[in-house]
Design a protein around this motif. Structure first.
Motif, PDB file in Angstrom:
ATOM      1  N   ALA A  70       0.831  -1.205   0.000  1.00 37.52           N
ATOM      2  CA  ALA A  70       0.000   0.000   0.000  1.00 37.52           C
ATOM      3  C   ALA A  70       0.867   1.257   0.000  1.00 37.52           C
ATOM      4  O   ALA A  70       0.589   2.218  -0.723  1.00 37.52           O
ATOM      5  CB  ALA A  70      -0.944   0.002   1.194  1.00 37.52           C
ATOM      6  N   ARG A  71       1.922   1.255   0.805  1.00 36.56           N
ATOM      7  CA  ARG A  71       2.825   2.417   0.863  1.00 36.56           C
ATOM      8  C   ARG A  71       3.525   2.623  -0.480  1.00 36.56           C
ATOM      9  O   ARG A  71       3.650   3.749  -0.957  1.00 36.56           O
ATOM     10  CB  ARG A  71       3.856   2.238   1.976  1.00 36.56           C
ATOM     11  CG  ARG A  71       3.253   2.423   3.361  1.00 36.56           C
ATOM     12  CD  ARG A  71       4.253   2.189   4.458  1.00 36.56           C
ATOM     13  NE  ARG A  71       5.390   3.090   4.330  1.00 36.56           N
ATOM     14  CZ  ARG A  71       6.519   2.952   5.024  1.00 36.56           C
ATOM     15  NH1 ARG A  71       6.663   1.953   5.872  1.00 36.56           N
ATOM     16  NH2 ARG A  71       7.511   3.801   4.876  1.00 36.56           N
ATOM     17  N   LEU A  72       3.986   1.522  -1.078  1.00 40.04           N
ATOM     18  CA  LEU A  72       4.641   1.615  -2.378  1.00 40.04           C
ATOM     19  C   LEU A  72       3.670   2.121  -3.438  1.00 40.04           C
ATOM     20  O   LEU A  72       4.009   2.987  -4.252  1.00 40.04           O
ATOM     21  CB  LEU A  72       5.214   0.259  -2.787  1.00 40.04           C
ATOM     22  CG  LEU A  72       5.891   0.207  -4.147  1.00 40.04           C
ATOM     23  CD1 LEU A  72       7.091   1.149  -4.192  1.00 40.04           C
ATOM     24  CD2 LEU A  72       6.322  -1.211  -4.475  1.00 40.04           C
ATOM     25  N   TYR A  73       2.450   1.598  -3.413  1.00 35.54           N
ATOM     26  CA  TYR A  73       1.431   2.034  -4.372  1.00 35.54           C
ATOM     27  C   TYR A  73       1.179   3.535  -4.234  1.00 35.54           C
ATOM     28  O   TYR A  73       1.138   4.266  -5.228  1.00 35.54           O
ATOM     29  CB  TYR A  73       0.133   1.253  -4.160  1.00 35.54           C
ATOM     30  CG  TYR A  73      -0.993   1.759  -5.033  1.00 35.54           C
ATOM     31  CD1 TYR A  73      -1.089   1.382  -6.366  1.00 35.54           C
ATOM     32  CD2 TYR A  73      -1.951   2.637  -4.520  1.00 35.54           C
ATOM     33  CE1 TYR A  73      -2.105   1.863  -7.171  1.00 35.54           C
ATOM     34  CE2 TYR A  73      -2.964   3.130  -5.312  1.00 35.54           C
ATOM     35  CZ  TYR A  73      -3.041   2.738  -6.637  1.00 35.54           C
ATOM     36  OH  TYR A  73      -4.044   3.228  -7.429  1.00 35.54           O
ATOM     37  N   ASP A 116       1.304  11.086 -10.564  1.00 33.83           N
ATOM     38  CA  ASP A 116       0.446  12.268 -10.612  1.00 33.83           C
ATOM     39  C   ASP A 116       1.273  13.532 -10.804  1.00 33.83           C
ATOM     40  O   ASP A 116       0.886  14.427 -11.564  1.00 33.83           O
ATOM     41  CB  ASP A 116      -0.388  12.372  -9.335  1.00 33.83           C
ATOM     42  CG  ASP A 116      -1.465  11.312  -9.262  1.00 33.83           C
ATOM     43  OD1 ASP A 116      -1.783  10.692 -10.299  1.00 33.83           O
ATOM     44  OD2 ASP A 116      -1.995  11.091  -8.145  1.00 33.83           O
ATOM     45  N   LYS A 117       2.421  13.607 -10.137  1.00 35.68           N
ATOM     46  CA  LYS A 117       3.303  14.766 -10.279  1.00 35.68           C
ATOM     47  C   LYS A 117       3.809  14.859 -11.719  1.00 35.68           C
ATOM     48  O   LYS A 117       3.813  15.930 -12.315  1.00 35.68           O
ATOM     49  CB  LYS A 117       4.474  14.641  -9.305  1.00 35.68           C
ATOM     50  CG  LYS A 117       5.433  15.789  -9.347  1.00 35.68           C
ATOM     51  CD  LYS A 117       6.556  15.574  -8.342  1.00 35.68           C
ATOM     52  CE  LYS A 117       7.584  16.669  -8.454  1.00 35.68           C
ATOM     53  NZ  LYS A 117       8.722  16.456  -7.558  1.00 35.68           N
ATOM     54  N   TYR A 118       4.220  13.722 -12.284  1.00 30.61           N
ATOM     55  CA  TYR A 118       4.704  13.694 -13.662  1.00 30.61           C
ATOM     56  C   TYR A 118       3.590  14.070 -14.637  1.00 30.61           C
ATOM     57  O   TYR A 118       3.795  14.860 -15.557  1.00 30.61           O
ATOM     58  CB  TYR A 118       5.252  12.302 -13.981  1.00 30.61           C
ATOM     59  CG  TYR A 118       5.759  12.153 -15.383  1.00 30.61           C
ATOM     60  CD1 TYR A 118       6.935  12.775 -15.794  1.00 30.61           C
ATOM     61  CD2 TYR A 118       5.065  11.388 -16.317  1.00 30.61           C
ATOM     62  CE1 TYR A 118       7.408  12.639 -17.081  1.00 30.61           C
ATOM     63  CE2 TYR A 118       5.534  11.244 -17.613  1.00 30.61           C
ATOM     64  CZ  TYR A 118       6.703  11.867 -17.986  1.00 30.61           C
ATOM     65  OH  TYR A 118       7.155  11.734 -19.264  1.00 30.61           O
ATOM     66  N   MET A 145       4.207   5.541  -5.584  1.00 35.22           N
ATOM     67  CA  MET A 145       4.280   5.518  -7.033  1.00 35.22           C
ATOM     68  C   MET A 145       3.143   6.329  -7.663  1.00 35.22           C
ATOM     69  O   MET A 145       3.332   7.010  -8.669  1.00 35.22           O
ATOM     70  CB  MET A 145       4.236   4.073  -7.553  1.00 35.22           C
ATOM     71  CG  MET A 145       5.414   3.238  -7.114  1.00 35.22           C
ATOM     72  SD  MET A 145       7.006   3.898  -7.634  1.00 35.22           S
ATOM     73  CE  MET A 145       6.914   3.660  -9.377  1.00 35.22           C
ATOM     74  N   LYS A 146       1.970   6.282  -7.060  1.00 40.25           N
ATOM     75  CA  LYS A 146       0.833   7.055  -7.560  1.00 40.25           C
ATOM     76  C   LYS A 146       1.125   8.552  -7.451  1.00 40.25           C
ATOM     77  O   LYS A 146       0.846   9.319  -8.375  1.00 40.25           O
ATOM     78  CB  LYS A 146      -0.434   6.699  -6.796  1.00 40.25           C
ATOM     79  CG  LYS A 146      -1.677   7.406  -7.322  1.00 40.25           C
ATOM     80  CD  LYS A 146      -2.900   7.001  -6.523  1.00 40.25           C
ATOM     81  CE  LYS A 146      -4.160   7.657  -7.020  1.00 40.25           C
ATOM     82  NZ  LYS A 146      -4.097   9.083  -7.235  1.00 40.25           N
ATOM     83  N   ALA A 147       1.707   8.976  -6.332  1.00 40.98           N
ATOM     84  CA  ALA A 147       2.039  10.386  -6.150  1.00 40.98           C
ATOM     85  C   ALA A 147       3.067  10.837  -7.183  1.00 40.98           C
ATOM     86  O   ALA A 147       2.948  11.931  -7.754  1.00 40.98           O
ATOM     87  CB  ALA A 147       2.562  10.617  -4.737  1.00 40.98           C
TER      88      ALA A 147
END
Length: 54
Positions: free
Chosen positions: A8-11, A19-21, A14-16
């Motif tokens: 969950a932390r990795l997900y 989203d930034k990219y 990676m999602k953040a």
């Protein structure tokens, strides 16, 4: 923490980052400026390498 917590932390991390990219891609001026400056830097670097071999 168990394996699910790490996943969950990795997900979330990676999602953040994605989203930034994605946000960065939505701003074409910043994207083009970065591409342009990178291109100029590459040309200058190649020129320096060429002149160093003289």
């Amino acid at each position: 923490m168990n394996e699910t917590d790490y996943n969950a932390r990795l997900y979330e991390k990676m999602k953040a980052e994605q989203d930034k990219y994605r946000d960065w891609l939505l701003h074409p001026y910043e994207l083009m400026t970065t591409i342009y400056t990178s291109g100029i830097a590459a040309i200058l670097y190649a020129s320096l390498l060429k002149n160093a071999n003289l």
